[in-house]
Design a protein around this motif. Structure first.
Motif, mmCIF file in Angstrom:
data_model
loop_
_atom_site.group_PDB
_atom_site.id
_atom_site.type_symbol
_atom_site.label_atom_id
_atom_site.label_comp_id
_atom_site.label_asym_id
_atom_site.label_seq_id
_atom_site.Cartn_x
_atom_site.Cartn_y
_atom_site.Cartn_z
ATOM 1 N N GLN A 258 69.835 113.050 14.033
ATOM 2 C CA GLN A 258 69.903 113.467 12.433
ATOM 3 C C GLN A 258 71.284 112.955 12.080
ATOM 4 O OE1 GLN A 258 67.234 114.811 11.164
ATOM 5 N NE2 GLN A 258 68.326 114.691 9.130
ATOM 6 N N ALA A 259 72.658 113.027 13.065
ATOM 7 C CA ALA A 259 73.906 112.695 12.329
ATOM 8 C C ALA A 259 73.985 111.419 12.238
ATOM 9 C CB ALA A 259 74.783 113.166 13.470
ATOM 10 N N GLU A 260 73.192 110.422 12.791
ATOM 11 C CA GLU A 260 73.439 109.400 12.552
ATOM 12 C C GLU A 260 72.878 108.570 11.537
ATOM 13 O OE1 GLU A 260 71.445 106.317 15.396
ATOM 14 O OE2 GLU A 260 69.399 107.330 14.854
ATOM 15 N N HIS A 261 72.330 109.326 10.541
ATOM 16 C CA HIS A 261 71.788 109.009 9.301
ATOM 17 C C HIS A 261 73.120 108.454 8.271
ATOM 18 C CE1 HIS A 261 67.332 109.159 8.891
ATOM 19 N NE2 HIS A 261 67.456 110.061 9.499
ATOM 20 N N ALA A 262 73.746 109.585 8.182
ATOM 21 C CA ALA A 262 74.924 109.039 7.472
ATOM 22 C C ALA A 262 76.002 110.247 7.835
ATOM 23 C CB ALA A 262 74.518 109.335 6.086
ATOM 24 N N GLU A 263 77.006 110.114 7.216
ATOM 25 C CA GLU A 263 78.238 111.120 7.492
ATOM 26 C C GLU A 263 78.072 112.453 6.781
ATOM 27 O OE1 GLU A 263 82.199 109.182 6.952
ATOM 28 O OE2 GLU A 263 81.752 107.567 8.175
ATOM 29 N N ASP A 264 77.263 112.408 5.637
ATOM 30 C CA ASP A 264 77.050 113.652 5.134
ATOM 31 C C ASP A 264 75.686 114.287 5.723
ATOM 32 O OD1 ASP A 264 75.030 111.916 3.771
ATOM 33 O OD2 ASP A 264 75.959 112.153 2.153
ATOM 34 N N SER A 265 75.069 113.920 6.740
ATOM 35 C CA SER A 265 73.842 114.577 7.476
ATOM 36 C C SER A 265 74.502 115.705 7.980
ATOM 37 C CB SER A 265 73.489 113.669 8.302
ATOM 38 O OG SER A 265 72.848 112.314 7.899
ATOM 39 N N GLN A 266 73.517 116.745 8.321
ATOM 40 C CA GLN A 266 73.984 118.011 9.126
ATOM 41 C C GLN A 266 73.120 118.208 10.126
ATOM 42 O OE1 GLN A 266 74.130 121.790 6.600
ATOM 43 N NE2 GLN A 266 76.064 121.728 7.716
ATOM 44 N N SER A 267 73.775 118.401 11.593
ATOM 45 C CA SER A 267 73.075 118.902 12.514
ATOM 46 C C SER A 267 73.426 120.356 13.100
ATOM 47 C CB SER A 267 73.083 117.795 13.595
ATOM 48 O OG SER A 267 72.788 116.750 13.113
ATOM 49 N N ILE A 268 72.496 121.157 13.198
ATOM 50 C CA ILE A 268 72.993 122.694 13.608
ATOM 51 C C ILE A 268 72.067 123.256 14.687
ATOM 52 C CG2 ILE A 268 73.044 124.995 12.851
ATOM 53 C CD1 ILE A 268 73.677 124.015 9.952
ATOM 54 N N LEU A 269 72.587 123.473 15.682
ATOM 55 C CA LEU A 269 72.017 124.245 16.729
ATOM 56 C C LEU A 269 72.259 125.873 16.602
ATOM 57 C CD1 LEU A 269 70.551 124.450 19.570
ATOM 58 C CD2 LEU A 269 72.607 123.987 20.689
ATOM 59 N N VAL A 270 71.264 126.556 16.723
ATOM 60 C CA VAL A 270 71.440 127.913 16.847
ATOM 61 C C VAL A 270 70.593 128.375 18.126
ATOM 62 C CG1 VAL A 270 70.577 130.001 15.826
ATOM 63 C CG2 VAL A 270 71.207 128.062 14.230
ATOM 64 N N THR A 271 71.548 128.991 18.930
ATOM 65 C CA THR A 271 71.137 129.610 20.383
ATOM 66 C C THR A 271 71.568 130.636 20.704
ATOM 67 O OG1 THR A 271 70.929 128.834 22.738
ATOM 68 C CG2 THR A 271 72.971 128.151 21.425
ATOM 69 N N SER A 300 79.830 112.874 11.209
ATOM 70 C CA SER A 300 78.872 113.799 10.728
ATOM 71 C C SER A 300 78.815 115.100 11.456
ATOM 72 C CB SER A 300 77.443 113.325 10.733
ATOM 73 O OG SER A 300 76.507 114.262 10.476
ATOM 74 N N LEU A 301 78.814 114.996 12.807
ATOM 75 C CA LEU A 301 78.884 116.033 13.558
ATOM 76 C C LEU A 301 80.239 116.857 13.518
ATOM 77 C CD1 LEU A 301 77.622 114.805 16.801
ATOM 78 C CD2 LEU A 301 76.406 116.323 15.330
ATOM 79 N N ALA A 302 81.304 116.235 13.438
ATOM 80 C CA ALA A 302 82.648 116.891 13.135
ATOM 81 C C ALA A 302 82.772 117.481 11.742
ATOM 82 C CB ALA A 302 83.677 115.855 13.220
ATOM 83 N N ALA A 303 82.059 116.980 10.750
ATOM 84 C CA ALA A 303 82.266 117.393 9.522
ATOM 85 C C ALA A 303 81.361 118.624 9.306
ATOM 86 C CB ALA A 303 82.296 116.327 8.290
ATOM 87 N N HIS A 304 80.194 118.193 9.400
ATOM 88 C CA HIS A 304 79.006 119.232 8.932
ATOM 89 C C HIS A 304 78.286 119.830 10.272
ATOM 90 C CE1 HIS A 304 79.844 117.628 5.123
ATOM 91 N NE2 HIS A 304 79.581 116.453 5.792
ATOM 92 N N GLY A 305 78.233 119.229 11.417
ATOM 93 C CA GLY A 305 77.530 119.722 12.612
ATOM 94 C C GLY A 305 78.099 120.978 13.094
#
Lengths: 428, 428
Positions: A258-271, A300-305
């Motif tokens: 998901q993150a490789e799409h663009a820098e504004d993408s968002q990847s969230i893990l809930v566990t 992307s991960l750093a900013a929105h993940g």
């Protein structure tokens, strides 16, 4: 690398709000887009050719506007067989799933003698915008065109800009597989204007779908009403609910996809598993090392993940419903049971063998999905985007006598005497 | 009195284009509306009270914001029994028709072992805008609220301004019958802003529906994206296809019923009978004589009304498809057969005993319908406006092995290597 949150944190509510704050960057291009649309309306094809030469750095003549069958055939021949086969497999699966969506007409006569019905019908003509250059995706062509075909749209006109003259063979191959025979090498607001208003060479359509840049999105907004449009997609996103019993490497790869799409993408893990949270965080770093688009994914991960630790299943479900993600993966012991508690998600991927990427290409459901929490009130692209309904009413004189007086009472209460008289006159 | 056209006229194409040119009057209120929305977002309830005092000339305190159950009960008691019964009959019929629309979820496992599904779900919360003052229609409350209830929306928040403190008892009675218990006496752009963004007293909703003036329409446009909205309705219209075998008085009354809405309404009769054309034109004059809203109806008929003579049935059908009317009446010997050839219409009334007015109030289908030719690509209000879809995908490991490689091929062709890896890792 990636943000770490936990519902037990005292400032969790605020951290979450910051995390899911609007990521879309608004660019105000209303004025230049209005000017382009006005020019295309006034000058037609001449404006199209001129704007294409300017914005796409690609001077074309009027007879080069449309892609020829020979050009499409050449593109088909130029791509490797495995890509042709992959497009075919994806197209067949998308077709099957969208065919299953087709709704049924109905009609019934009730105990008053009133016959009521609802009939679905396809739009006459649809315009499909396909971005050119680097963001030119054959999968998007399939996902946008096939639902229209399945709905029964007779005419699909595709536009795709060819910046510096470059056309993606795979895009033409996908268009061919989707049955599109009308393709114009134009893009930007000028292409949207041509589809909405028509020119001497391009007949107008009834609805315009497909992704595009800020100019395309604004042009669609401005022609809305003249034609229908699809929703304006924001940055892509995934939310994964996972229990302890998962391979952290798989989840890291899902977040990265998901993150490789663009820098504004968002990847969230809930566990609910602190151990999994740790393991996924560690797996991310190693997985990024060999990724071609590592810089984009890492940003992307750093900013929105985020990896969010929750106390239990209930908290995980509540978070997903709060965020209403575009893509939801449920990697738990009972994914169907957990999904039953989900109220808002664009597309859900259930179980440990259903990465979002399979849905991006080949599962069958559409990959054009509501983003930024709009899954609360909207849905992914479907055959319904290319259908409309007409309701029907028919009454026997006795039926009108039975229900007419109530209508007359309401008409008079609303001071619309003429409405009442059109009923009363028939009751004599 | 009314315009007379015939397809045999040499300038018919031009006359028709002029007749159906956009009747909506655009008022640019973008800036004041943006200011109102910004104030409500910043100041919440305080802005609501202040703007209500100013625009509705009705100073209220915070505890007068919501209509109380006692006030609704008083309104119910105040209206005559026949009006209460009429509201009840209309509500039951609207409910039955919209219940028949409810779509079914589906799920299937295909020969690859992929399980795909589609699940419909109701929106959590909907805002219903109801105009105040003279254009306050109980029928609109029923038509907007009941589909939301039938869809399963848990919370419907209604706003209705009370200009100079005046509240329509029938509107409250209709809201009560539709099961609405949350009603605020506010209106305008400020009410739309409160519904979209929420205040301390009013929780935000997911979608806003219902008619309103230019400020309300613009406010809905501006909050779109934050929440869903319904389409912006234009002036109302009817097109009647009638053969010689009709009572001209009935048709004149049908044309007048539409024309009495507003001066920008449009009533068109299409007939292959010159005798009927003459008779309807004559009947209009006498029917207008005793009509309370004769001035409005006459102005509408003169400016936008038309009797169009056609050569045959095919020309009549072609005209209807060209115009894509909001309301279509087919008063011919074979209305069902003729309707089968119609591609575009919001709601169709079939036969000689089905005036549009019965559909405005009590037939069951919705009276919120696409205007100005937008029936080409959009539909009337329905349960679908209050539902959204989530698609589901679930795969066995074998299923992923079967279709995964095609997805990987496409991902790599699109230079999204990370997508491919999230699949490949699971195939090991």
């Amino acid at each position: 690398m990636i943000n770490r949150l936990a519902t037990r944190d005292p400032d969790f509510t605020r951290s979450l709000a910051a995390l899911i704050a609007d990521r879309a960057t608004a660019t105000d291009v209303a004025a230049p887009v209005a000017a382009i649309i006005a020019r295309v309306r006034a000058e037609g094809d001449a404006a199209l050719l001129d704007l294409t030469a300017r914005f796409d750095r690609f001077p074309i003549t009027l007879d080069q506007l449309a892609v020829t069958p020979a050009e499409t055939a050449a593109a088909l021949a130029a791509i490797p067989a495995d890509q042709r086969d992959a497009i075919d497999l994806a197209a067949r699966r998308i077709e099957a799933f969208h065919r299953a969506q087709l709704p049924r007409d109905f009609s019934y006569t009730d105990d008053q003698g009133v016959t009521l019905g609802l009939r679905w019908g396809a739009l006459d003509a649809v315009g499909l915008y396909v971005p050119g250059g680097k963001a030119s995706y054959p999968s998007s062509v399939l996902m946008n065109a096939i639902p229209a075909r399945v709905a029964g749209v007779a005419r699909i006109a595709m536009v795709v800009p060819t910046p510096d003259g470059i056309m993606n063979d795979l895009v033409l191959a996908a268009a061919h597989r989707a049955g599109i025979t009308e393709i114009y090498r134009i893009g930007g607001a000028q292409a949207v204007a041509a589809l909405a208003w028509g020119t001497a060479s391009i007949a107008p359509v009834d609805r315009i779908v497909g992704p595009g840049n800020a100019y395309v999105a604004e042009a669609k907004r401005q022609v809305f009403g003249r034609v229908g449009i699809d929703s304006i997609a924001g940055p892509s996103e995934v939310l994964i609910i996972a229990d302890a019993d998962n391979d952290p490497h798989h989840i890291a790869l899902d977040l990265i996809a998901q993150a490789e799409h663009a820098e504004d993408s968002q990847s969230i893990l809930v566990t609910d598993s602190p151990a999994l949270a740790e393991a996924v965080a560690a797996a991310l770093a190693s997985a990024l090392q060999t990724l071609p688009r590592a810089a984009i994914a890492a940003a992307s991960l750093a900013a929105h993940g985020a990896i969010i630790e929750v106390a239990d299943r209930a908290e995980a479900i509540a978070l997903a419903n709060r965020i209403a993600p575009e893509h939801l993966q449920i990697m738990t012991a009972d994914p169907e049971g957990d999904f039953a508690a989900i109220r808002h998600a664009g597309s859900a991927f259930l179980g440990r063998s259903a990465p979002t990427a399979i849905g991006d290409y080949a599962a069958g459901p559409n990959h054009v999905l509501p983003t930024a929490g709009t899954a609360r009130f909207s849905s992914g692209l479907s055959v319904f985007d290319f259908l409309k309904r007409t309701t029907t009413t028919s009454l026997t004189p006795a039926a009108l006598a039975a229900i007419g007086p109530a209508a007359v009472t309401l008409a008079e209460a609303e001071h619309l005497e003429g409405h009442g008289r059109s009923i009363t006159a028939r009751l004599a």
